[in-house]
Write an enzyme that holds these catalytic residues in place. Structure first.
Site, PDB file in Angstrom:
ATOM      1  N   ALA A  25       0.804  -1.223   0.000  1.00  0.00           N
ATOM      2  CA  ALA A  25       0.000   0.000   0.000  1.00  0.00           C
ATOM      3  C   ALA A  25       0.842   1.281   0.000  1.00  0.00           C
ATOM      4  O   ALA A  25       0.440   2.288  -0.593  1.00  0.00           O
ATOM      5  CB  ALA A  25      -0.927  -0.009   1.213  1.00  0.00           C
ATOM      6  N   ARG A  37      -4.961   0.349   6.999  1.00  0.00           N
ATOM      7  CA  ARG A  37      -4.904   0.252   8.463  1.00  0.00           C
ATOM      8  C   ARG A  37      -4.409   1.556   9.074  1.00  0.00           C
ATOM      9  O   ARG A  37      -3.882   2.407   8.381  1.00  0.00           O
ATOM     10  CB  ARG A  37      -3.962  -0.880   8.864  1.00  0.00           C
ATOM     11  CG  ARG A  37      -4.476  -2.210   8.403  1.00  0.00           C
ATOM     12  CD  ARG A  37      -3.595  -3.326   8.923  1.00  0.00           C
ATOM     13  NE  ARG A  37      -4.061  -4.580   8.376  1.00  0.00           N
ATOM     14  CZ  ARG A  37      -3.764  -5.002   7.145  1.00  0.00           C
ATOM     15  NH1 ARG A  37      -2.980  -4.284   6.379  1.00  0.00           N
ATOM     16  NH2 ARG A  37      -4.245  -6.139   6.692  1.00  0.00           N
ATOM     17  N   GLN A 102       0.849  -6.456  -3.628  1.00  0.00           N
ATOM     18  CA  GLN A 102      -0.321  -6.752  -2.800  1.00  0.00           C
ATOM     19  C   GLN A 102      -1.439  -5.776  -3.119  1.00  0.00           C
ATOM     20  O   GLN A 102      -2.547  -5.915  -2.632  1.00  0.00           O
ATOM     21  CB  GLN A 102       0.043  -6.609  -1.321  1.00  0.00           C
ATOM     22  CG  GLN A 102       1.150  -7.522  -0.877  1.00  0.00           C
ATOM     23  CD  GLN A 102       1.717  -7.085   0.471  1.00  0.00           C
ATOM     24  OE1 GLN A 102       1.190  -7.437   1.516  1.00  0.00           O
ATOM     25  NE2 GLN A 102       2.769  -6.308   0.442  1.00  0.00           N
ATOM     26  N   HIS A 120      -3.432 -10.075  -4.519  1.00  0.00           N
ATOM     27  CA  HIS A 120      -4.769  -9.934  -3.934  1.00  0.00           C
ATOM     28  C   HIS A 120      -5.816  -9.528  -4.959  1.00  0.00           C
ATOM     29  O   HIS A 120      -6.856  -9.000  -4.614  1.00  0.00           O
ATOM     30  CB  HIS A 120      -4.725  -8.924  -2.777  1.00  0.00           C
ATOM     31  CG  HIS A 120      -3.851  -9.379  -1.653  1.00  0.00           C
ATOM     32  ND1 HIS A 120      -3.088  -8.532  -0.895  1.00  0.00           N
ATOM     33  CD2 HIS A 120      -3.610 -10.634  -1.180  1.00  0.00           C
ATOM     34  CE1 HIS A 120      -2.416  -9.232   0.004  1.00  0.00           C
ATOM     35  NE2 HIS A 120      -2.699 -10.502  -0.151  1.00  0.00           N
ATOM     36  N   CYS A 152     -25.620 -12.986 -17.540  1.00  0.00           N
ATOM     37  CA  CYS A 152     -26.707 -13.775 -16.943  1.00  0.00           C
ATOM     38  C   CYS A 152     -27.545 -13.003 -15.929  1.00  0.00           C
ATOM     39  O   CYS A 152     -28.490 -13.548 -15.356  1.00  0.00           O
ATOM     40  CB  CYS A 152     -26.124 -15.036 -16.289  1.00  0.00           C
ATOM     41  SG  CYS A 152     -25.329 -14.710 -14.709  1.00  0.00           S
TER      42      CYS A 152
HETATM   43  P1  NAD Z   1       0.133  -1.458   5.115  1.00  0.00           P
HETATM   44  O1  NAD Z   1      -0.964  -0.419   5.030  1.00  0.00           O
HETATM   45  O2  NAD Z   1       0.071  -2.474   6.159  1.00  0.00           O
HETATM   46  O3  NAD Z   1       1.543  -0.734   5.213  1.00  0.00           O
HETATM   47  C1  NAD Z   1       1.914   0.316   4.343  1.00  0.00           C
HETATM   48  C2  NAD Z   1       3.419   0.469   4.469  1.00  0.00           C
HETATM   49  O4  NAD Z   1       3.846   1.512   3.596  1.00  0.00           O
HETATM   50  C3  NAD Z   1       3.879   0.872   5.880  1.00  0.00           C
HETATM   51  O5  NAD Z   1       4.977   0.044   6.227  1.00  0.00           O
HETATM   52  C4  NAD Z   1       4.282   2.353   5.724  1.00  0.00           C
HETATM   53  O6  NAD Z   1       5.367   2.682   6.575  1.00  0.00           O
HETATM   54  C5  NAD Z   1       4.702   2.392   4.270  1.00  0.00           C
HETATM   55  N1  NAD Z   1       4.559   3.694   3.614  1.00  0.00           N
HETATM   56  C6  NAD Z   1       3.559   4.598   3.730  1.00  0.00           C
HETATM   57  N2  NAD Z   1       3.750   5.640   2.904  1.00  0.00           N
HETATM   58  C7  NAD Z   1       4.902   5.378   2.223  1.00  0.00           C
HETATM   59  C8  NAD Z   1       5.622   6.069   1.215  1.00  0.00           C
HETATM   60  N3  NAD Z   1       5.207   7.244   0.714  1.00  0.00           N
HETATM   61  N4  NAD Z   1       6.767   5.514   0.741  1.00  0.00           N
HETATM   62  C9  NAD Z   1       7.212   4.326   1.232  1.00  0.00           C
HETATM   63  N5  NAD Z   1       6.560   3.620   2.191  1.00  0.00           N
HETATM   64  C10 NAD Z   1       5.421   4.145   2.667  1.00  0.00           C
HETATM   65  O7  NAD Z   1       0.213  -2.058   3.647  1.00  0.00           O
HETATM   66  P2  NAD Z   1       0.486  -3.522   3.139  1.00  0.00           P
HETATM   67  O8  NAD Z   1       1.663  -4.092   3.848  1.00  0.00           O
HETATM   68  O9  NAD Z   1       0.506  -3.415   1.667  1.00  0.00           O
HETATM   69  O10 NAD Z   1      -0.807  -4.325   3.584  1.00  0.00           O
HETATM   70  C11 NAD Z   1      -2.104  -3.775   3.338  1.00  0.00           C
HETATM   71  C12 NAD Z   1      -3.041  -4.733   2.618  1.00  0.00           C
HETATM   72  O11 NAD Z   1      -4.170  -3.989   2.138  1.00  0.00           O
HETATM   73  C13 NAD Z   1      -2.412  -5.336   1.411  1.00  0.00           C
HETATM   74  O12 NAD Z   1      -2.745  -6.675   1.430  1.00  0.00           O
HETATM   75  C14 NAD Z   1      -3.057  -4.657   0.194  1.00  0.00           C
HETATM   76  O13 NAD Z   1      -3.634  -5.627  -0.649  1.00  0.00           O
HETATM   77  C15 NAD Z   1      -4.225  -3.888   0.723  1.00  0.00           C
HETATM   78  N6  NAD Z   1      -4.208  -2.467   0.311  1.00  0.00           N
HETATM   79  C16 NAD Z   1      -4.125  -2.117  -1.021  1.00  0.00           C
HETATM   80  C17 NAD Z   1      -4.090  -0.774  -1.392  1.00  0.00           C
HETATM   81  C18 NAD Z   1      -3.957  -0.400  -2.833  1.00  0.00           C
HETATM   82  O14 NAD Z   1      -4.324  -1.187  -3.714  1.00  0.00           O
HETATM   83  N7  NAD Z   1      -3.388   0.783  -3.129  1.00  0.00           N
HETATM   84  C19 NAD Z   1      -4.171   0.228  -0.419  1.00  0.00           C
HETATM   85  C20 NAD Z   1      -4.280  -0.166   0.912  1.00  0.00           C
HETATM   86  C21 NAD Z   1      -4.292  -1.510   1.262  1.00  0.00           C
HETATM   87 ZN    ZN Z   2     -23.143 -14.050 -14.973  1.00  0.00          ZN
END
Ligand code: NAD
Ligand code: ZN
Length: 250
Positions: A25, A37, A102, A120, A152
């Protein structure tokens, strides 16, 4: 972060034969997508139980407007940032075999990355839970909710992994196999707490590979797993790393 750390990380990347990126994320935060989160995160404003697959199937009328608001109105308008473009450039230059992400926002592909494993799933597709057919999201009108399946009339579900839903087995197998062959993993913007996706860097490490990590704050990987920990914003540090890399390439 010292210049020395950046330089050593760039040297390691220059030497790698099969590098992969593992993103979360954090790489999309600079595109305006909040993490899910923590304070201000999506789950502090919406009830995650509503995004459980069985709840969705029982209450699609209630859940679809929430899905539209979070995943299509908010994520749908986001554009790739410098970090997404940097990874696409690395791949185009033959220095990156793939991105394992992810994220479900499709921003790696929008930036030009070609080999992307979406652990995901993605907001870019929908699947009918009745006839199983897949559809590209832009072909589905969200004027009427829930949107009926064009084939459908059944219930469409965005093709990303809901709570209590299994992750796509083919992606898991392919990404795991690739990680076993990789000699470097570039972790960007993930806390590493979501399993099994979060194991990808450990697979590379256990096979003797090198780990470079970019994050705003230390993560589960930083102390024992990352060989090079670069602290700061992905949109700033990834372009800097690539710039440095060019100095070490023959
Ligand atoms: P997480 O929200 O748990 O952690 C985000 C991480 O990114 C943290 O460690 C934080 O310190 C870091 N961070 C924040 N801003 C940053 C920046 N500008 N540069 C570098 N690092 C930065 O995210 P996760 O570990 O990916 O887990 C979250 C789950 O939720 C994943 O499974 C994902 O599928 C989903 N998710 C997806 C999206 C999306 O598609 N953009 C957004 C949020 C969550
Ligand atoms: Zn269908």
């Amino acid at each position: 972060m010292s210049n020395h750390a950046l330089e050593n990380a760039a040297k390691a990347l220059a030497k790698a034969q099969c590098a992969i990126a593992f993103t979360g994320a954090g790489i999309s935060v600079e595109s305006g997508i909040p993490p899910f989160r923590g304070p201000g995160g999506v789950w502090s404003r919406y009830d995650p139980d509503k995004f459980e697959k069985s709840y969705f199937k029982r209450h699609p009328q209630e859940v679809w407007p929430l899905l539209k608001e979070i995943f299509f109105d908010m994520l749908g308008k986001a554009k790739p940032n410098a970090a997404h473009y940097a990874l696409a450039k690395l791949e185009a230059e033959g220095k990156l075999a793939a991105v394992v992400t992810q994220n479900i926002d499709g921003l790696h592909q929008a930036a030009g990355s070609r080999t992307v494993y979406e652990y995901h799933g993605s907001t870019r597709r929908m699947q009918c839970l009745d006839c199983r057919e897949f559809f590209d999201t832009p072909s589905i009108s969200l004027d009427r909710l829930p949107p009926p399946c064009p084939k459908c009339g059944g219930l469409l579900k965005p093709d990303f992994v809901f709570f209590s839903e299994a992750i796509p087995l083919d992606v898991h197998m392919e990404a795991t196999a690739l990680a076993k062959q990789s000699d470097l993993c570039l972790i960007v913007g993930t806390g590493g707490q979501v399993m099994p996706a979060g194991r990808i860097p450990y697979i590379v490490k256990n096979a003797g590979g090198t780990i470079i990590e970019i994050n705003l704050y230390e993560s589960d990987y930083s102390y024992r797993t990352s060989d090079y920990y670069l602290e700061g914003k992905a949109g700033t540090l990834l372009p800097m790393l690539i710039e440095k890399l060019s100095e070490f390439q023959s």
